[in-house]
Each structure stands twice: as structure tokens, then as C-alpha cells.
Design an enzyme around this catalytic site. Structure first.
Site, PDB file in Angstrom:
ATOM      1  CE  LYS A 206      -3.557   2.278   2.749  1.00 39.84           C
ATOM      2  NZ  LYS A 206      -4.487   2.213   3.868  1.00 39.84           N
ATOM      3  CD  GLU A 212       9.175  -5.907   7.314  1.00 41.40           C
ATOM      4  OE1 GLU A 212       8.870  -4.809   6.781  1.00 41.40           O
ATOM      5  OE2 GLU A 212       9.023  -6.138   8.527  1.00 41.40           O
ATOM      6  N   GLY A 267      -4.796  -1.932   5.165  1.00 44.48           N
ATOM      7  CA  GLY A 267      -3.967  -3.030   4.683  1.00 44.48           C
ATOM      8  C   GLY A 267      -4.606  -4.389   4.936  1.00 44.48           C
ATOM      9  NE  ARG A 268      -6.421  -3.960  11.051  1.00 40.94           N
ATOM     10  CZ  ARG A 268      -5.786  -2.803  11.188  1.00 40.94           C
ATOM     11  NH1 ARG A 268      -4.634  -2.604  10.587  1.00 40.94           N
ATOM     12  NH2 ARG A 268      -6.307  -1.829  11.908  1.00 40.94           N
ATOM     13  CD  GLU A 353      -1.722  -4.507  11.469  1.00 42.60           C
ATOM     14  OE1 GLU A 353      -0.573  -4.964  11.574  1.00 42.60           O
ATOM     15  OE2 GLU A 353      -2.214  -4.174  10.381  1.00 42.60           O
ATOM     16  CG  HIS A 384      -3.341 -36.015  16.362  1.00 44.25           C
ATOM     17  ND1 HIS A 384      -3.459 -37.253  16.948  1.00 44.25           N
ATOM     18  CD2 HIS A 384      -4.336 -35.931  15.462  1.00 44.25           C
ATOM     19  CE1 HIS A 384      -4.464 -37.904  16.394  1.00 44.25           C
ATOM     20  NE2 HIS A 384      -5.026 -37.121  15.488  1.00 44.25           N
ATOM     21  CE  LYS A 504       5.761  -0.748   9.998  1.00 39.90           C
ATOM     22  NZ  LYS A 504       4.789  -0.018   9.193  1.00 39.90           N
TER      23      LYS A 504
HETATM   24  O1  F6P Z   1       2.049  -4.346   9.957  1.00 36.07           O
HETATM   25  C1  F6P Z   1       1.824  -3.008   9.665  1.00 36.07           C
HETATM   26  C2  F6P Z   1       1.318  -2.786   8.280  1.00 36.07           C
HETATM   27  O2  F6P Z   1       1.207  -1.430   8.093  1.00 36.07           O
HETATM   28  C3  F6P Z   1      -0.004  -3.503   7.986  1.00 36.07           C
HETATM   29  O3  F6P Z   1      -1.097  -2.819   8.450  1.00 36.07           O
HETATM   30  C4  F6P Z   1       0.071  -3.644   6.512  1.00 36.07           C
HETATM   31  O4  F6P Z   1      -0.841  -4.593   6.061  1.00 36.07           O
HETATM   32  C5  F6P Z   1       1.502  -4.060   6.333  1.00 36.07           C
HETATM   33  O5  F6P Z   1       2.218  -3.298   7.291  1.00 36.07           O
HETATM   34  C6  F6P Z   1       2.067  -3.868   4.961  1.00 36.07           C
HETATM   35  O6  F6P Z   1       2.001  -2.538   4.558  1.00 36.07           O
HETATM   36  P1  F6P Z   1       2.203  -2.117   3.039  1.00 36.07           P
HETATM   37  O7  F6P Z   1       1.111  -2.733   2.248  1.00 36.07           O
HETATM   38  O8  F6P Z   1       2.140  -0.619   3.024  1.00 36.07           O
HETATM   39  O9  F6P Z   1       3.541  -2.622   2.589  1.00 36.07           O
END
Ligand code: F6P
Length: 539
Positions: A206, A212, A267-268, A353, A384, A504
Site C-alpha cells: 500500500k 521488508e 492493509g488488513r 491489528e 494431535h 519499525k
Molecule cells: O504491519 C503493519 C502494516 O502497516 C499492515 O497494516 C500492513 O498490512 C503491512 O504493514 C504492509 O504494509 P504495506 O502494504 O504498506 O507494505
């Protein structure tokens, strides 16, 4: 609104809890032979049996009164209407617009957003069908055979979960993989057997700034260029899903190959936006549209069904009953379907979240519990592993069982055996086995206490005909709205996530300290300083 715990309905529930906490499901069922059918509800193709909950009709009345006094219906309508209910970010919350029919009108700041949603869906569809049909060619002229989605959190968990869930609908000659972890093992292992000339990366983020995802995207770029050796290849092998066109362009991706969404999609809550592109490529436009239709079915159910028959409302309120009155801290989600292996992980982000918050919308510290710890894994494997504790441990763990009447595989005995376990587990959890029953079975008296099952362990059972795209959409939307109901009662903002920020920021400070040539001057606490020094000395 007055403080949640001051509401008459809250106080009535507190009193009621002391009256009913000792009731056993054995007695509730014995007193009402129709209970198993009566305490059920149906919507959007999902059947919910909530009879195995520690509730009476009076409990349900009081929980529904709580929803009423907390203004859940009003808040729900505000969300659907595009009001800026995400107050800390000043945003509307309109994932429901992502699956609205073409002729719907949903306005944000006076602009109908539905045409934009459908315009992106059409572009996605055009792209997905070109890839699926072998028309989208890689830099060397070969068709794409491998799709790698790079994203994390909401830009990964929804797509990977839905892809796994819908494998029977996927184009099987396409390899679809998901890279999320900044641990280089993830990317290395996921691309090691792929031919770069036939591989397409979908960089899903987003913000297009997430550490990452950007690190993985840059490494993927290097992997591709080490083989194709021409920057011009990027345009044929990378597309982006983002709200940040500037950053996409800076990365080198042609914005013609960017699929957008909007700040009113959290995002979620984004897997049914362009973030679902990898899923659409895998299963095709028609199935993706069915998935959206399932989401919409549940939106309509949530919006229009009376509260007492409304699945998200009932599940949300039952969760509050255990979380806030019985003191239960967790919720186990137990899908009896291997295809839903990633569903608990997906729900962890969706629920934790969203509702892992400690202040009200007005910024006051809450004096009650908010979101539960969500966990689980597919049955029967969990049986199990951890079910022992659910059956005989000292903690109360409400469970959601999810099952389907028909499977997709051609191995009939497996499915009956799988489903026998669903029904057996919920029966055992509810009714248990008394000491008398154990002794009657001939067990020695000194061993008998070990073999007693107290029962009275509450469960919901969700049953649907088959895990189709449409049912999957309804199931996800059910949980989205369940989380909404709970956040609305708890008077918290379910749509921000400031809690992920601090770590972060600190990682951004520590990374250069790990990478520095010269010994850095460390100003952390003594534990963090010692750990950094040890890492640097031994890496
Ligand atoms: O974990 C934090 C967060 O901002 C989530 O809400 C989001 O889904 C994820 O990081 C990834 O964010 P982006 O889509 O901006 O890379």
C-alpha cells in the site's frame, strides 16, 4: 456515549454472568431439546450453530441490548456510508466498496468511488487474463509461468490465504508463490528453482515503503537482472500494487503496470482490492468476481439482517461474552479444511491489528479487555497437538470450528472422517465425560480423575456446502464484520495500527549500527547494547 462499563446493558451482563456462569451445557441442552436447531443462524451461504455456547435466551437478549446501547448498528451504517470513522488517520473505512456492484453509489468527500473500483478491477482482469493466456511475454519473449507476490501483512496474508484456499480453481500450470519475510531465506528458497525469463513479480505494498517488501523487491530485481542483464527487462517482469505511484515509478516500474487502491482501504482489509492481483491471476477473473460477490453477500447480510439473526453480530457478541465476562483471553479458529491452512494466520492480523488497542476513540484508557489473542491451525492436525489443553486444561478457550459438507478432492472416505472429527470435537468439548461415566466404563478409581472431561467448553460451528470462491468471500467478510462489531462495542479504533510503529523506528536506528564498519556508539539500554555487541562480534 457514556463509558462502556457504565452502560445499563453492560451492568446487566455483569449481574447475569454471576447467575449463569455455573450453568453447564449438559443442562442447557437437557432443558431444551430444540436448542441445537433453535440457536442457529444462516447468512450468505454460511450456517452458524451457536447452541454450544454458555448462553441462555436471557444472555442473548442482554448481549443484543449491549450492541444496541453501544450503537453498533449506527456505527456500522456510518462505515458503509463512507464516514471518516478511522478518526486517528482521518479516513473513511470502505473495504465494502471494493465489492459493491457496479451501479452502487458510495461517496467519499462527495465523490462516488465505485466507478474507480470497477475501473481498477477491469485493468486487473485484462492483465490477469493476458498472463493466464500466455500473451504477457517476458523480456526474452517467453510466456510467464511463475508469479511471485512480494508483500507483507495485509499485502501478503490475504492473497496467500485465498490462493491456498482456492487452489482447486487455480490454473495449475502457473506456479504462484508468496515472499514476505525480510529473512533472505524466504526469497532465496522461493525463487531458487524458477527461471527468471518466465517469472513475474507482483510487488504489493500500500505504502511502497515497507522495509521488508522493498528489500525483497530490490533483491528480486537483482536476481532477475543477474540473469536477464538489461534494465529494460524490469517493465516485463515487475508490476506493482500500491497507492504510492511516485515510489513505484522510482523503483523502476512503469506506472502503466501499477494497479492502485485508496487510502480508505486498510492493509488488513485489502485482499479484495488490487492487492488480490496474484489471486486473480491464479484463479481467473470469473472466480475472483465470485469471491467479491461472496464478500458482498455477507456485507448485505450484516447491513440488513436483524441483530438476533446477524452472523457477525452474534459472533462478535459471543466473543465479548467470553472476553469481557468470563475472562477468556484467546480464541481458537479451527478450520477443518487443509485449504484454509493460512486462515488462522490471516485472522491474526485482521483481528489483533484491528482490536489490539488500549484507548477508546476519545483517547481514554479502557478499563476492560479489548481484542483476544487469535490462534489455531487446521483440524485434525491441531487435535494431535494442542486440543488436550482445550479439553482438560485450566483455561477457557472458545473455539470456532469451520467445516464444509463437500470436498474438492476425489477421496470420499477422507471427508466423512474429517467431518466426523468436527462434530465429535464440539460434542466432546460441550458435554465432556463425568466421573460417573468414567467409572462406569471400568476405569480404576485412582486413574478415573485423569479421564474426566469437564466439558462446558464453548464452540461455534460454521458449516457451508463447499469452499467455493463465493463462500470464501462470505467467510472472510464474516470475520471482518465480527471484528467491527467488537471494536464498535469496545469503542476503539479498529482501523489504525500505531502499535507497529515503534519497533519499525527502532529497527531503522539499529540496522546501521549492525552494518557499521567501526564500532558504533550505542545508546540503548544495557540489554540491547550487549545483544548488539555480541551479534557484531560473532556474525
Ligand atoms: O504491519 C503493519 C502494516 O502497516 C499492515 O497494516 C500492513 O498490512 C503491512 O504493514 C504492509 O504494509 P504495506 O502494504 O504498506 O507494505
Amino acid at each position: 456515549m457514556s463509558r462502556l462499563t457504565d452502560l445499563p446493558a453492560w451492568q446487566a451482563l455483569e449481574d447475569h454472568y454471576y447467575e449463569v456462569q455455573g450453568l453447564h451445557l449438559r443442562d442447557l441442552f437437557a432443558a431444551d431439546p430444540q436448542r441445537g436447531e433453535r440457536l442457529s443462524a444462516e447468512g450468505a451461504g454460511l450456517y452458524l450453530d451457536y447452541s454450544k455456547h454458555r448462553v441462555t435466551d436471557e444472555t442473548l437478549r442482554r448481549l443484543l441490548a449491549l450492541a444496541d446501547e453501544a450503537g453498533v448498528a449506527r456505527k456500522r451504517d456510518a462505515m458503509f456510508a463512507g464516514e471518516k470513522i478511522n478518526v486517528t488517520e482521518g479516513r473513511a473505512v470502505l473495504h465494502t466498496a471494493l465489492r459493491a456492484p457496479r451501479d452502487a453509489v458510495i461517496e467519499v468527500d462527495g465523490k462516488n468511488v465505485v466507478p474507480d473500483v470497477h475501473e481498477v478491477l477491469e485493468r486487473m482482469s485484462d492483465f490477469a487474463e493476458r498472463v493466464r493466456g500466455g500473451e504477457w511475454l517476458g523480456f526474452t519473449g517467453q510466456p510467464i509461468k511463475n508469479i511471485v507476490n512480494i508483500g507483507i501483512g495485509g499485502s501478503d496474508l490475504g492473497p496467500v490465504m485465498a490462493y491456498e484456499a482456492l487452489r482447486p480453481y487455480a490454473q495449475r500450470d502457473l506456479t504462484v508463490r508468496f515472499v514476505s519475510n525480510i529473512d533472505g531465506t524466504d526469497l532465496t528458497e522461493k525463487v531458487r528453482d524458477l527461471d527468471p525469463a518466465q517469472t513475474l513479480f507482483i510487488v504489493s505494498s500500500k505504502t511502497f515503503t515497507t522495509q521488508e517488501t522493498m528489500t525483497n523487491a530490490h533483491s528480486a530485481r537483482a536476481w532477475l537482472l543477474s540473469s536477464l542483464k538489461d534494465e529494460a527487462a524490469i517493465a516485463r517482469h515487475f508490476v506493482a500494487v500500491s497507492t504510492n505511484a511516485e515510489a513505484v515509478q522510482k523503483f523502476g516500474i512503469d506506472t502503466a503496470n501499477m494497479f492502485g487502491f485508496w487510502d480508505w482501504v486498510g492493509g488488513r482489509y485489502s485482499m479484495d482490492s488490487a492487492i488480490g492481483l496474484s489471486v486473480m491471476v491464479a484463479v481467473g477473473t470469473e472466480h475472483f468476481r465470485e469471491l467479491l460477490a461472496g464478500f458482498h453477500d455477507m456485507d448485505e447480510h450484516f447491513r440488513t439482517a436483524p441483530a438476533g439473526e446477524n452472523l457477525p453480530m452474534l459472533m462478535g457478541l459471543l466473543g465479548i461474552w467470553y472476553n469481557n465476562f468470563f475472562g477468556a483471553e484467546t480464541l481458537a479458529v479451527l478450520p477443518y479444511d487443509q485449504s484454509l491452512a493460512y486462515f488462522p494466520a490471516y485472522l491474526q492480523q485482521l483481528d489483533m491489528e484491528s482490536n489490539g488497542k488500549h484507548v477508546t476513540l476519545g483517547g481514554a484508557e479502557v478499563d476492560y479487555q479489548t481484542g483476544p489473542v487469535v490462534w489455531g491451525q487446521p483440524g485434525t492436525n491441531g487435535q494431535h497437538a494442542f486440543y488436550q489443553l482445550i479439553h482438560q486444561g485450566t483455561k477457557l478457550i472458545p473455539c470456532d470450528f469451520i467445516g464444509f459438507c463437500r470436498s474438492h478432492h476425489p477421496l470420499p472416505p477422507h471427508h466423512d472422517l474429517l467431518m466426523a472429527n468436527v462434530f465429535a470435537q464440539t460434542e466432546a468439548l460441550a458435554f465432556g465425560k463425568t466421573l460417573e461415566q468414567v467409572l462406569e466404563g471400568g476405569v480404576a478409581p485412582d486413574i478415573a480423575p485423569h479421564r474426566v472431561f469437564e466439558g462446558n467448553r464453548p464452540t461455534s460451528t460454521l458449516l457451508a456446502d463447499q469452499l467455493t470462491p463465493r463462500i470464501l468471500g462470505a467467510l472472510i467478510a464474516l470475520y471482518e464484520h465480527k471484528v467491527f462489531v467488537q471494536g464498535a462495542v469496545w469503542d476503539i479504533n479498529s482501523f489504525d495500527q500505531w502499535g507497529v510503529e515503534l519497533g519499525k523506528v527502532l529497527a531503522g536506528k539499529i540496522a546501521p549500527e549492525l552494518q557499521a564498519e567501526a564500532e558504533p556508539e550505542l545508546t540503548h539500554d544495557s540489554s540491547t547494547n550487549a545483544l548488539i555487541r555480541r551479534y557484531r562480534a560473532r556474525r
